[in-house]
Design a protein around this motif. Structure first.
Motif, short mmCIF file in Angstrom:
data_model
loop_
_atom_site.label_atom_id
_atom_site.label_comp_id
_atom_site.label_asym_id
_atom_site.label_seq_id
_atom_site.Cartn_x
_atom_site.Cartn_y
_atom_site.Cartn_z
N ALA A 211 -3.22 -20.12 11.52
CA ALA A 211 -4.69 -19.92 11.77
C ALA A 211 -5.15 -18.42 12.02
O ALA A 211 -5.88 -17.74 11.74
CB ALA A 211 -5.31 -20.92 12.88
N CYS A 212 -4.18 -17.90 12.93
CA CYS A 212 -4.43 -16.48 13.60
C CYS A 212 -4.18 -15.60 12.43
O CYS A 212 -4.73 -14.25 12.31
CB CYS A 212 -3.75 -16.19 14.67
SG CYS A 212 -4.58 -17.03 16.16
N ALA A 213 -3.24 -15.89 11.73
CA ALA A 213 -2.92 -14.79 10.46
C ALA A 213 -4.15 -14.94 9.35
O ALA A 213 -4.36 -13.85 8.71
CB ALA A 213 -1.72 -15.37 9.67
N SER A 214 -4.68 -16.17 9.05
CA SER A 214 -5.82 -16.15 8.55
C SER A 214 -6.89 -15.38 8.77
O SER A 214 -7.79 -14.80 8.36
CB SER A 214 -6.17 -17.73 7.99
OG SER A 214 -5.55 -18.34 7.18
N ALA A 215 -7.24 -15.41 10.50
CA ALA A 215 -8.46 -14.51 10.70
C ALA A 215 -7.93 -13.26 10.95
O ALA A 215 -8.80 -12.40 10.83
CB ALA A 215 -8.39 -15.24 12.49
N LEU A 216 -6.82 -12.96 11.06
CA LEU A 216 -6.41 -11.42 11.18
C LEU A 216 -6.81 -10.82 9.61
O LEU A 216 -7.43 -9.84 9.39
CB LEU A 216 -4.85 -11.28 11.08
CG LEU A 216 -4.23 -9.92 10.82
CD1 LEU A 216 -4.81 -8.76 11.59
CD2 LEU A 216 -2.72 -9.86 10.92
N ALA A 217 -6.43 -11.67 8.46
CA ALA A 217 -6.92 -11.08 7.13
C ALA A 217 -8.42 -11.10 7.04
O ALA A 217 -8.80 -10.28 6.40
CB ALA A 217 -6.27 -12.21 6.13
N ALA A 218 -8.97 -12.13 7.74
CA ALA A 218 -10.57 -12.19 7.49
C ALA A 218 -10.96 -11.03 8.26
O ALA A 218 -12.10 -10.44 7.88
CB ALA A 218 -10.95 -13.40 8.16
N SER A 219 -10.40 -10.54 9.26
CA SER A 219 -10.86 -9.12 9.94
C SER A 219 -11.13 -8.02 9.20
O SER A 219 -11.75 -6.90 9.32
CB SER A 219 -10.06 -9.09 11.34
OG SER A 219 -8.91 -8.22 10.75
N TYR A 220 -10.27 -8.19 8.00
CA TYR A 220 -10.41 -7.03 6.76
C TYR A 220 -11.15 -7.35 5.84
O TYR A 220 -11.80 -6.62 4.98
CB TYR A 220 -8.93 -6.75 6.69
CG TYR A 220 -8.17 -5.92 7.57
CD1 TYR A 220 -7.98 -4.69 8.05
CD2 TYR A 220 -7.17 -6.83 8.14
CE1 TYR A 220 -7.14 -4.15 8.97
CE2 TYR A 220 -6.20 -6.28 9.22
CZ TYR A 220 -6.45 -5.03 9.39
OH TYR A 220 -5.70 -4.30 10.54
#
Length: 323
Positions: free
Chosen positions: A118-127
């Protein structure tokens, strides 16, 4: 050696904190061989999948130099478990001292996977997601769905969370649990209508038939594909690929294992050079993320051993410091 339960993983991590830990991990890098992927055939029912994901590096959770760690995750995916009310994904994570090989921790692999995915997806979404993205659609009501809702809410001003699942009662169960924690979540009935309204679409299913129709996506949408982890599985159609700027967590993994990438590459719908960047390139500033509020972005995650290692180190260090 510490034995760390799911509840202890929850105590050790926060969504904003783990997003930043993963940002540092992808920027600094680690040795992560392409994961071992084995089919375990069964005389009755669907085959299980055995995944072995090793990684090693010399960073600690804060990103500074240390003695380093070695880690390996052992995961099984058994689709028939859903019929007996058990999770399809089971796993353990073993963390070792990077110098001596001494076991440091045995961590609940399911919970660690849920957090880091989930946090890898959120990391991508931050960009890749618009700064003002406020409407989140989560497709699938499995164990990962609530983690995706919370992780995306940690990095964008989410004011509406819609949960869609083929079994509506399961979607309502996830939504109710999120509401109980203060999140603005409700079950969704019409998937096509929801696709046309969402700012972020996060899908975590094992579907082999695309659920996300690119023609329905509005300009500015960010698509987060999490579920499909074999070349046969696919959550988005060709239209979604054609309309979007495409990103992946790792090129080596996504171009070999992810049906959402492998199939369009094989048909020529997606050219290898059209994959704009992976998380290494985004976190290092080597490639750019979203270019405008009107473009559609698509991120395909298959999971990287580096994510487990970084999350495992963060859990171990947080709990070890309390002892």
């Amino acid at each position: 050696m510490l034995t760390i339960s799911a509840a202890e993983v929850d105590q050790a991590l926060t969504f904003p904190g783990l997003v930043e830990t993963l940002r540092t991990a992808f920027r600094d890098g680690a040795v992560q061989p392409v994961r071992h992927h084995h089919a375990v055939e069964r005389p009755d029912g669907a085959a299980s999948t055995l995944l072995l994901m090793p990684a090693w590096t010399d960073f600690n959770a804060a990103g500074s130099s240390a003695n380093g760690h070695i880690g390996v995750k052992i995961v099984t995916v058994s689709p028939d478990n859903n019929a007996i009310a058990k999770p399809a994904v089971m796993g353990l994570y073993l963390l070792l001292d990077g110098t001596t090989g001494e076991p440091e921790a045995l961590i609940d692999g399911q919970r660690l996977t849920q957090w880091r995915t989930a946090c890898a997806s959120a990391l991508a979404a931050s960009y890749l997601a618009r700064k003002d993205a406020s409407r989140l659609l989560v497709i699938g009501a499995g164990a990962l769905s609530s983690f995706l809702a919370k992780a995306h809410s940690a990095i964008r001003p989410i004011r509406s969370i819609r949960i869609w699942n083929r079994t509506p009662a399961n979607a309502e169960k996830v939504a109710a649990a999120l509401r109980a924690e203060g999140f603005p979540a409700n079950a969704a009935g019409d998937l096509e209508a929801e696709l046309g309204e969402a700012d972020i679409v996060s899908s975590a299913t094992i579907s082999t038939t695309p659920l996300i129709k690119g023609a329905l996506l509005k300009p500015g949408t960010h698509v987060d594909l999490v579920g499909g982890f074999t070349p046969e599985m696919r959550e988005s159609d060709d239209d979604a690929i054609v309309r979007a700027r495409v990103y992946v967590d790792t090129r080596a993994g996504a171009t070999k294992e992810a049906g959402d990438i492998v199939q369009p590459l094989a048909s020529g719908v997606l050219k290898p050079e059209a994959i704009v960047a992976d998380l290494h390139e985004l976190t290092r500033g080597e490639k750019g993320g979203r270019q405008s509020d009107s473009e559609i972005t698509l991120f395909k995650s298959v999971g990287a051993a580096l994510e487990d290692l970084a999350a495992g180190i963060a859990v171990y260090e947080a709990l070890n410091a309390r002892q």
